[in-house]
Enzyme design. Structure first.
Site, PDB file in Angstrom:
ATOM      1  N   LYS A   1      15.070 -12.597  64.148  1.00 56.29           N
ATOM      2  CA  LYS A   1      14.234 -11.573  63.509  1.00 56.29           C
ATOM      3  C   LYS A   1      12.939 -11.426  64.298  1.00 56.29           C
ATOM      4  O   LYS A   1      12.370 -12.429  64.759  1.00 56.29           O
ATOM      5  CB  LYS A   1      13.938 -11.999  62.069  1.00 56.29           C
TER       6      LYS A   1
ATOM      7  N   SER B   1      13.743  -7.576  53.980  1.00 55.13           N
ATOM      8  CA  SER B   1      13.278  -7.060  55.241  1.00 55.13           C
ATOM      9  C   SER B   1      14.110  -7.505  56.445  1.00 55.13           C
ATOM     10  O   SER B   1      14.041  -6.865  57.497  1.00 55.13           O
ATOM     11  CB  SER B   1      11.827  -7.485  55.471  1.00 55.13           C
TER      12      SER B   1
ATOM     13  N   SER C   1      13.896 -11.648  51.372  1.00 58.26           N
ATOM     14  CA  SER C   1      14.240 -10.933  52.604  1.00 58.26           C
ATOM     15  C   SER C   1      15.400 -11.494  53.416  1.00 58.26           C
ATOM     16  O   SER C   1      15.844 -10.846  54.354  1.00 58.26           O
ATOM     17  CB  SER C   1      13.014 -10.841  53.506  1.00 58.26           C
TER      18      SER C   1
HETATM   19  N1  GLN Z   1      11.042  -7.030  49.469  1.00 59.29           N
HETATM   20  C1  GLN Z   1       9.940  -7.921  49.294  1.00 59.29           C
HETATM   21  C2  GLN Z   1       8.677  -7.281  49.805  1.00 59.29           C
HETATM   22  O1  GLN Z   1       8.727  -6.151  50.141  1.00 59.29           O
HETATM   23  C3  GLN Z   1      10.222  -9.226  49.960  1.00 59.29           C
HETATM   24  C4  GLN Z   1      10.009  -9.186  51.412  1.00 59.29           C
HETATM   25  C5  GLN Z   1      10.259 -10.487  52.093  1.00 59.29           C
HETATM   26  O2  GLN Z   1      10.892 -11.392  51.546  1.00 59.29           O
HETATM   27  N2  GLN Z   1       9.745 -10.603  53.294  1.00 59.29           N
HETATM   28  O3  GLN Z   1       7.649  -7.857  49.888  1.00 59.29           O
END
Ligand code: GLN
Length: 521
Positions: free
Chosen positions: A86, A161, A185
């Site tokens: 990532k 994400s 994420s």
């Molecule tokens: N979807 C969540 C957010 O937008 C979690 C994102 C994540 O785990 N990095 O913050």
């Protein structure tokens, strides 16, 4: 035109692949080439990678093969295993941007610890994977660089994400990837793309070299084909790291052995807790059916089901968006145009009387460099931390966070693990939720509290649903949560499920061009 089937697909898991590379049945270079070829054929359409490092990958693979020829291969647990990283993790000499324009051109001088450990174990880094900018989002649509699509249906999102990390594994571009999980994420995209992904206990994997979003919640973890593959990966990337003050100074358990341990023995049956708040309104009934069937199949193996309650679940999204935005606004203040990446400098004539050229540069850089979701979070977080508001928001949220952890602790007195849906919704269409950030935030309801409480959590495929009028099946994920430090238990349960089912072996049919014949697997 059918795409190349990568060499990795011929092996039952990454340990078998590494074993074959060590035994010189196949070379790391061949394995790497076949993945690079598949990426070249499919990734224009999928958008999983932001950067493919062909030369670097082949160089690493050659070095692994050379070590094996010299007989220095005992340490190479992941010999020749291609991995995608990532874009949130620093990679030495390979551009790292968190999918943001503000970090354009930033080339880290060092590897994140998790990446360094992968390389030391013989894994080959193929490149950097797509994501929501600074890991803020649940659909990968906030990537400032390019969209990423769900390999099961390219009109739909892969989740986020870590969308690229999940989609790349689903599309067989690489058998293993790294993601980060701050509020879901890793698990949510794993669910939406039909792969297995794990967020370890907070502190199990070093955050050194990981771009910070919300430091008290961020955790690195692997995504792959199976719980056994994740166990292998976690064995390599986990463990104490003196460079990260929050890394746990503990020996790692034997995750692979846990995967072989039955869930029922003559003395004790596994107890699976079902939190009623996770099977409530808002959950797609088709997802609920698959998740309940998964739980029933473990019950048939002898597990005992227990009803539990996590009453504070309803507050978790609110707490998360106070804590995560506050920490993000502080962490992201370092991107000011001075030290990293983008710099937008005003021209001489543009500075009015009384204006500072430096402040103007900060403003312009941040306005041009951060996308709308990141700006929204910085503003929310700055508000939350304003003097006079700290007690009302951040401190209050931190107190309720402790209560959320206590909720879990109480539930875990009655059961060994919890099983829940990972996402209340199926992969949605690209663009469908973009104008409604709140509906996107609400989709994290089942994954967020795990981060607030620092628990280990895993998502794995447990079914396919085909929507009316479509011929493309969409994956469903089931989540397994354990008490802090019980990562091995979570892997044990997931591996037991994957021994009796084959949802994790399903592959999407990927169309190389609209209307073209399908590429398998
Ligand atoms: N979807 C969540 C957010 O937008 C979690 C994102 C994540 O785990 N990095 O913050």
């Amino acid at each position: 035109m059918a795409a190349t089937t990568p060499v990795c697909e011929a092996f039952d898991g990454i340990a078998a692949l590494a074993q074959a590379v060590r035994a010189r049945e196949v070379s790391a270079v061949e394995v790497t080439r076949s993945c690079l070829e598949r990426i070249a054929q499919l990734d224009d359409q999928l958008g999983c990678f932001l950067r493919v490092d062909e030369q670097g990958a082949l160089r690493q693979a050659e070095a692994v093969d050379a070590k094996i020829r010299e007989g220095a291969d005992e340490e190479l647990l992941l010999a020749g295993v291609p991995v995608g990283i990532k874009d949130m993790l620093c990679t030495k000499d390979l551009q790292t941007t968190a999918a943001s324009k503000i970090l354009a051109g930033f080339v880290p001088p060092y590897d994140a610890t998790a990446v360094a450990k992968l390389r030391a174990a013989g894994a080959v880094v193929l490149g950097k994977l797509n994501m929501d900018e600074f890991a803020m989002g649940s659909s990968n649509e906030n990537s400032a660089l390019r969209p990423c699509k769900n390999p099961w249906d390219v009109t739909r999102v892969p989740g986020g994400s870590s969308g690229g990390s999940a989609a790349a594994v689903a599309a067989s571009l690489c058998p293993l990837s790294l993601g980060t999980d701050t509020g879901g994420s890793i698990r949510q995209p794993a669910a939406l793309c039909g792969v297995t992904g794990m967020k370890p206990t907070y502190g199990r994997v070093s955050r050194y070299g990981v771009i910070a979003f919300a430091s008290s919640l961020d955790q690195v973890g692997p995504l792959g084909r199976s719980a056994v593959d994740l166990a292998q990966a976690l064995q390599v990337i986990g463990g104490h790291d003196a460079h990260d003050a929050t890394s746990l100074p503990l020996e790692q358990p034997d995750y692979l052995a846990a995967c072989q341990t039955p869930i029922v023995d003559k003395n004790r049956r596994l107890r699976i807790g079902l939190p009623k708040e996770f099977f409530a309104q808002g959950l797609d009934p088709r997802i609920e059916r698959c998740v309940r069937a998964a739980i029933a199949s473990l019950q048939q193996e002898g597990a005992e089901l227990v009803d539990v309650s996590l009453p504070l679940t309803k507050h978790s999204i609110a707490i998360y968006y106070l804590i995560a935005t506050a920490e993000a606004s502080s962490n992201l203040s370092r991107y000011d145009g001075v030290r990293y990446g983008l710099r937008v400098t005003p021209c001489d004539g543009e500075i009015g009387p009384g204006q500072s050229a430096l402040v103007e540069m900060y403003k312009r850089t941040r306005a041009a460099g951060f996308g709308p979701e990141v700006q929204r979070r910085i503003m929310l977080g700055t508000y939350v931390l304003r003097s006079g508001y700290y007690d009302a928001y951040y401190r209050r949220a931190s107190q309720v966070r402790t209560l959320v952890a206590r909720d879990f602790a109480a539930a875990f007195t009655k059961c060994d693990v919890l099983m829940t849906p990972t996402s209340p919704v199926l992969p949605f269409r690209l663009g469908e939720r973009l104008c409604d950030p709140l509906s996107m935030y609400l989709a994290d309801i089942y994954t967020i509290s795990c981060n607030l409480a620092g628990l280990p959590g895993l998502s794995m495929p447990c079914g396919l649903v085909t929507e009316a009028g479509s011929d493309r099946p969409l994956p469903v994920g089931v989540q397994v949560l354990g008490p802090p430090l019980h990562d091995a238990k979570v892997l044990q349960v997931a591996a037991a499920y994957q021994r009796i089912t084959d949802w994790h072996k399903q592959r999407p049919q990927i169309l190389t061009r609209p209307g073209a014949e399908a590429a398998s697997p």
